[in-house]
Design a protein around this motif. Structure first.
Motif, PDB file in Angstrom:
ATOM      1  N   THR A  19     -58.411 187.409  22.785  1.00 36.30           N
ATOM      2  CA  THR A  19     -58.925 188.538  23.572  1.00 36.30           C
ATOM      3  C   THR A  19     -58.924 189.823  22.762  1.00 36.30           C
ATOM      4  O   THR A  19     -59.951 190.488  22.613  1.00 36.30           O
ATOM      5  N   THR A  20     -57.752 190.170  22.197  1.00 33.15           N
ATOM      6  CA  THR A  20     -57.630 191.435  21.455  1.00 33.15           C
ATOM      7  C   THR A  20     -57.996 191.306  19.988  1.00 33.15           C
ATOM      8  O   THR A  20     -58.365 192.285  19.352  1.00 33.15           O
ATOM      9  N   LYS A  21     -57.868 190.084  19.422  1.00 35.37           N
ATOM     10  CA  LYS A  21     -58.124 189.848  18.000  1.00 35.37           C
ATOM     11  C   LYS A  21     -57.196 190.673  17.110  1.00 35.37           C
ATOM     12  O   LYS A  21     -57.490 190.917  15.943  1.00 35.37           O
ATOM     13  N   LYS A  22     -56.051 191.117  17.659  1.00 30.29           N
ATOM     14  CA  LYS A  22     -55.141 191.938  16.872  1.00 30.29           C
ATOM     15  C   LYS A  22     -53.720 191.379  16.864  1.00 30.29           C
ATOM     16  O   LYS A  22     -53.047 191.434  15.850  1.00 30.29           O
ATOM     17  N   ASN A  23     -53.232 190.880  17.987  1.00 26.17           N
ATOM     18  CA  ASN A  23     -51.847 190.453  18.092  1.00 26.17           C
ATOM     19  C   ASN A  23     -51.724 188.944  17.881  1.00 26.17           C
ATOM     20  O   ASN A  23     -52.653 188.185  18.149  1.00 26.17           O
ATOM     21  N   TRP A  24     -50.540 188.529  17.418  1.00 26.47           N
ATOM     22  CA  TRP A  24     -50.258 187.119  17.227  1.00 26.47           C
ATOM     23  C   TRP A  24     -49.688 186.511  18.501  1.00 26.47           C
ATOM     24  O   TRP A  24     -48.882 187.132  19.185  1.00 26.47           O
ATOM     25  N   VAL A  25     -50.092 185.272  18.787  1.00 25.97           N
ATOM     26  CA  VAL A  25     -49.583 184.526  19.938  1.00 25.97           C
ATOM     27  C   VAL A  25     -48.860 183.294  19.403  1.00 25.97           C
ATOM     28  O   VAL A  25     -49.465 182.472  18.714  1.00 25.97           O
ATOM     29  N   PRO A  26     -47.540 183.161  19.658  1.00 22.55           N
ATOM     30  CA  PRO A  26     -46.828 181.980  19.142  1.00 22.55           C
ATOM     31  C   PRO A  26     -47.282 180.711  19.855  1.00 22.55           C
ATOM     32  O   PRO A  26     -47.391 180.672  21.081  1.00 22.55           O
ATOM     33  N   THR A  27     -47.565 179.658  19.082  1.00 22.29           N
ATOM     34  CA  THR A  27     -47.964 178.367  19.662  1.00 22.29           C
ATOM     35  C   THR A  27     -46.836 177.349  19.606  1.00 22.29           C
ATOM     36  O   THR A  27     -47.002 176.240  20.093  1.00 22.29           O
ATOM     37  N   SER A  28     -45.709 177.723  19.003  1.00 24.85           N
ATOM     38  CA  SER A  28     -44.534 176.848  18.996  1.00 24.85           C
ATOM     39  C   SER A  28     -43.303 177.693  19.282  1.00 24.85           C
ATOM     40  O   SER A  28     -43.189 178.820  18.804  1.00 24.85           O
ATOM     41  N   LYS A  29     -42.382 177.134  20.072  1.00 27.73           N
ATOM     42  CA  LYS A  29     -41.167 177.859  20.429  1.00 27.73           C
ATOM     43  C   LYS A  29     -40.158 177.865  19.294  1.00 27.73           C
ATOM     44  O   LYS A  29     -39.254 178.688  19.278  1.00 27.73           O
ATOM     45  N   HIS A  30     -40.296 176.954  18.356  1.00 25.31           N
ATOM     46  CA  HIS A  30     -39.376 176.866  17.225  1.00 25.31           C
ATOM     47  C   HIS A  30     -40.170 176.395  16.007  1.00 25.31           C
ATOM     48  O   HIS A  30     -41.380 176.109  16.091  1.00 25.31           O
ATOM     49  N   ALA A  31     -39.498 176.316  14.876  1.00 27.22           N
ATOM     50  CA  ALA A  31     -40.154 175.871  13.643  1.00 27.22           C
ATOM     51  C   ALA A  31     -40.560 174.402  13.769  1.00 27.22           C
ATOM     52  O   ALA A  31     -39.786 173.568  14.244  1.00 27.22           O
ATOM     53  N   VAL A  32     -41.800 174.114  13.373  1.00 29.30           N
ATOM     54  CA  VAL A  32     -42.332 172.740  13.445  1.00 29.30           C
ATOM     55  C   VAL A  32     -42.803 172.325  12.051  1.00 29.30           C
ATOM     56  O   VAL A  32     -42.915 173.139  11.135  1.00 29.30           O
ATOM     57  N   THR A  33     -43.096 171.030  11.915  1.00 29.94           N
ATOM     58  CA  THR A  33     -43.578 170.499  10.632  1.00 29.94           C
ATOM     59  C   THR A  33     -45.075 170.768  10.475  1.00 29.94           C
ATOM     60  O   THR A  33     -45.865 170.472  11.367  1.00 29.94           O
ATOM     61  N   VAL A  34     -45.430 171.370   9.340  1.00 34.78           N
ATOM     62  CA  VAL A  34     -46.830 171.638   9.003  1.00 34.78           C
ATOM     63  C   VAL A  34     -47.152 170.827   7.752  1.00 34.78           C
ATOM     64  O   VAL A  34     -46.468 170.971   6.734  1.00 34.78           O
ATOM     65  N   SER A  35     -48.179 169.973   7.816  1.00 30.11           N
ATOM     66  CA  SER A  35     -48.454 169.025   6.727  1.00 30.11           C
ATOM     67  C   SER A  35     -49.903 169.140   6.258  1.00 30.11           C
ATOM     68  O   SER A  35     -50.807 169.448   7.041  1.00 30.11           O
ATOM     69  N   TYR A  36     -50.073 168.883   4.941  1.00 29.42           N
ATOM     70  CA  TYR A  36     -51.391 168.690   4.358  1.00 29.42           C
ATOM     71  C   TYR A  36     -51.703 167.188   4.386  1.00 29.42           C
ATOM     72  O   TYR A  36     -50.880 166.360   3.962  1.00 29.42           O
ATOM     73  N   PHE A  37     -52.918 166.833   4.881  1.00 33.89           N
ATOM     74  CA  PHE A  37     -53.371 165.452   4.911  1.00 33.89           C
ATOM     75  C   PHE A  37     -54.614 165.310   4.042  1.00 33.89           C
ATOM     76  O   PHE A  37     -55.426 166.244   3.938  1.00 33.89           O
ATOM     77  N   PHE A  38     -54.769 164.123   3.417  1.00 31.84           N
ATOM     78  CA  PHE A  38     -55.950 163.834   2.609  1.00 31.84           C
ATOM     79  C   PHE A  38     -56.612 162.556   3.136  1.00 31.84           C
ATOM     80  O   PHE A  38     -55.958 161.505   3.265  1.00 31.84           O
ATOM     81  N   ASP A  39     -57.893 162.678   3.476  1.00 26.31           N
ATOM     82  CA  ASP A  39     -58.676 161.542   3.943  1.00 26.31           C
ATOM     83  C   ASP A  39     -59.477 161.019   2.752  1.00 26.31           C
ATOM     84  O   ASP A  39     -60.461 161.644   2.317  1.00 26.31           O
ATOM     85  N   SER A  40     -59.034 159.887   2.194  1.00 25.61           N
ATOM     86  CA  SER A  40     -59.683 159.361   0.986  1.00 25.61           C
ATOM     87  C   SER A  40     -61.083 158.824   1.267  1.00 25.61           C
ATOM     88  O   SER A  40     -61.928 158.799   0.367  1.00 25.61           O
ATOM     89  N   THR A  41     -61.338 158.411   2.503  1.00 26.86           N
ATOM     90  CA  THR A  41     -62.669 157.872   2.802  1.00 26.86           C
ATOM     91  C   THR A  41     -63.717 158.971   2.847  1.00 26.86           C
ATOM     92  O   THR A  41     -64.853 158.784   2.412  1.00 26.86           O
ATOM     93  N   ARG A  42     -63.351 160.112   3.376  1.00 26.84           N
ATOM     94  CA  ARG A  42     -64.301 161.236   3.454  1.00 26.84           C
ATOM     95  C   ARG A  42     -64.051 162.300   2.392  1.00 26.84           C
ATOM     96  O   ARG A  42     -64.793 163.278   2.310  1.00 26.84           O
ATOM     97  N   ASN A  43     -62.942 162.137   1.591  1.00 28.47           N
ATOM     98  CA  ASN A  43     -62.600 163.097   0.549  1.00 28.47           C
ATOM     99  C   ASN A  43     -62.415 164.497   1.156  1.00 28.47           C
ATOM    100  O   ASN A  43     -62.976 165.487   0.682  1.00 28.47           O
ATOM    101  N   VAL A  44     -61.592 164.579   2.212  1.00 28.74           N
ATOM    102  CA  VAL A  44     -61.391 165.816   2.972  1.00 28.74           C
ATOM    103  C   VAL A  44     -59.896 166.101   3.064  1.00 28.74           C
ATOM    104  O   VAL A  44     -59.084 165.191   3.273  1.00 28.74           O
ATOM    105  N   TYR A  45     -59.537 167.402   2.924  1.00 32.05           N
ATOM    106  CA  TYR A  45     -58.165 167.854   3.093  1.00 32.05           C
ATOM    107  C   TYR A  45     -58.048 168.589   4.426  1.00 32.05           C
ATOM    108  O   TYR A  45     -58.906 169.416   4.768  1.00 32.05           O
ATOM    109  N   ARG A  46     -56.943 168.315   5.145  1.00 34.21           N
ATOM    110  CA  ARG A  46     -56.731 168.977   6.434  1.00 34.21           C
ATOM    111  C   ARG A  46     -55.286 169.458   6.542  1.00 34.21           C
ATOM    112  O   ARG A  46     -54.374 168.864   5.951  1.00 34.21           O
ATOM    113  N   ILE A  47     -55.081 170.544   7.344  1.00 33.27           N
ATOM    114  CA  ILE A  47     -53.744 171.043   7.696  1.00 33.27           C
ATOM    115  C   ILE A  47     -53.501 170.666   9.151  1.00 33.27           C
ATOM    116  O   ILE A  47     -54.264 171.071  10.038  1.00 33.27           O
TER     117      ILE A  47
END
Length: 372
Positions: A19-47
């Motif tokens: 709405t405001t495009k200025k403030n941050w909104v937390p999407t997790s109540k605590h620290a969570v695991t954030v991973s990089y994934f690689f799709d070898s069939t499509r040669n694509v990287y995702r977070i």
């Protein structure tokens, strides 16, 4: 093999307020695991990041994305496909640096993969002698097939309050200790002079603490202002480049559909850049207001310092007057003691005279009785 994780870390996940495009909104109540994934069939990287069974990050890395470190423990990137900006708050600066390095590495890998796929498409679209090959060439070169999937990533505005909201960075400047040595007055002057000095010393200590906090905030704000100015200059250059690109595309008449779609995307990007510029200008105004308030606190500190000096001068004057009174009291006590001694000697002399007069009276009385 499918999609496999290649790097993981833990962080607090945020998204920009839609709405405001200025403030941050937390999407997790605590620290969570954030991973990089690689799709070898499509040669694509995702977070990808999951909070329980809910996917709070699902972002495909493209060559035009940029991961920006906005503080020592906070970074962000924009995903135009998801139409949002993601923010990550890390527990240490080293974790942030590792994540940023991996982002740059996989972004470069995505760019190379894209170039290879384009080369393959160009080779497959080479004209042949048959009409079927010509038909395949037309279908490969059909407008819209090789179009960029996402426009340039944008940096969302980040306010100091929102960064501090990650609970990872909170500056607590040390409170200066008031350690001025004072001469001990006599017991009669202690209650009055100490009450005045303690009052002004407490006010000066509180003011020095506030001044230290404001100084730290001002230094941090100055560093942020320099970074934001550089980002504003980059935004302006990007906007000018996009305007020129829009003009060039409008001059081309052969690919109307592609031009219209690219023009729409570029206009949206320009609007987002303008919005980011306005946000940064508002942040600059807030910083100017904080600097003005810091100057006001400085003037208040000078006033209180002057009052404290006056109070110390009055205290010294009172101590001097008290010393004079003590000397006068001592001299008065000595005079009083001398006067008491004089009175005692006079009383003794008077007692002696009274005794002599009594004996003289008795003698006269006896003489009177004898003569009669």
């Amino acid at each position: 093999m499918g999609e496999q994780p290649i790097f993981s870390t833990r962080a607090h996940v945020f998204q920009i307020d839609p709405t405001t495009k200025k403030n941050w909104v937390p999407t997790s109540k605590h620290a969570v695991t954030v991973s990089y994934f690689f799709d070898s069939t499509r040669n694509v990287y995702r977070i990808i990041s999951l909070d329980g069974s809910k996917a709070i990050i699902n972002s495909t890395i493209t060559p035009n994305m940029t991961f920006t470190k906005t503080s020592q423990k906070f970074g962000q990137w924009a995903d135009s496909r998801a139409n949002t900006v993601y923010g990550l708050g890390f527990s240490s600066e080293s974790n942030l640096v590792k994540f940023a390095d991996k982002f740059a590495e996989f972004k470069e890998a995505a760019r190379l993969a894209k170039e290879k796929s384009q080369e393959k498409m160009e080779l497959s679209s080479t004209p042949s002698q048959t009409g079927a090959a010509q038909t395949n060439m037309l279908s490969v070169n059909k407008p819209g097939k090789n179009k960029e999937s996402a426009p340039g990533d944008l940096l969302s505005p980040v306010t100091p309050e929102s960064i501090n909201g990650t609970s990872e960075e909170k500056v607590t400047p040390d409170t200066p200790q008031h350690s001025e040595a004072r001469a001990e007055p006599s017991q009669n002057a202690l209650p009055y002079s100490h009450s005045i000095n303690k009052h002004w010393e407490a006010e000066l200590a509180a003011l020095k603490g506030n001044n230290a906090k404001l100084t730290a905030a001002l230094l941090e704000s100055t560093a942020n202002v320099k970074q934001w100015k550089q980002q504003l200059a980059a935004y302006q250059e990007e906007a000018e480049r996009l305007h020129k690109r829009v003009t060039e595309l409008e001059c081309v008449s052969g690919q109307t559909t592609v031009i219209k779609s690219q023009k729409t995307e570029l206009n949206q990007t320009i609007e987002e850049l303008k919005f980011a510029l306005r946000s940064k200008e508002e942040e600059l105004e807030k910083l100017k207001a904080e600097v003005e308030s810091a100057h006001e606190f400085e003037s208040q500190k000078n006033t209180l310092t002057h009052k404290l000096q006056e109070a110390e001068t009055k205290s010294q004057t009172l101590e001097a007057q008290l010393g004079d009174l003590e000397q006068h009291l001592e001299s008065s006590q000595q005079e009083s003691e001398a006067f008491r001694k004089s009175l005692r000697s006079l009383l003794e002399l008077l007692d002696t005279k009274i005794f002599e007069l009594t004996e003289l009276r008795d003698t006269l009385a006896k003489l009177i009785e004898g003569s009669s």
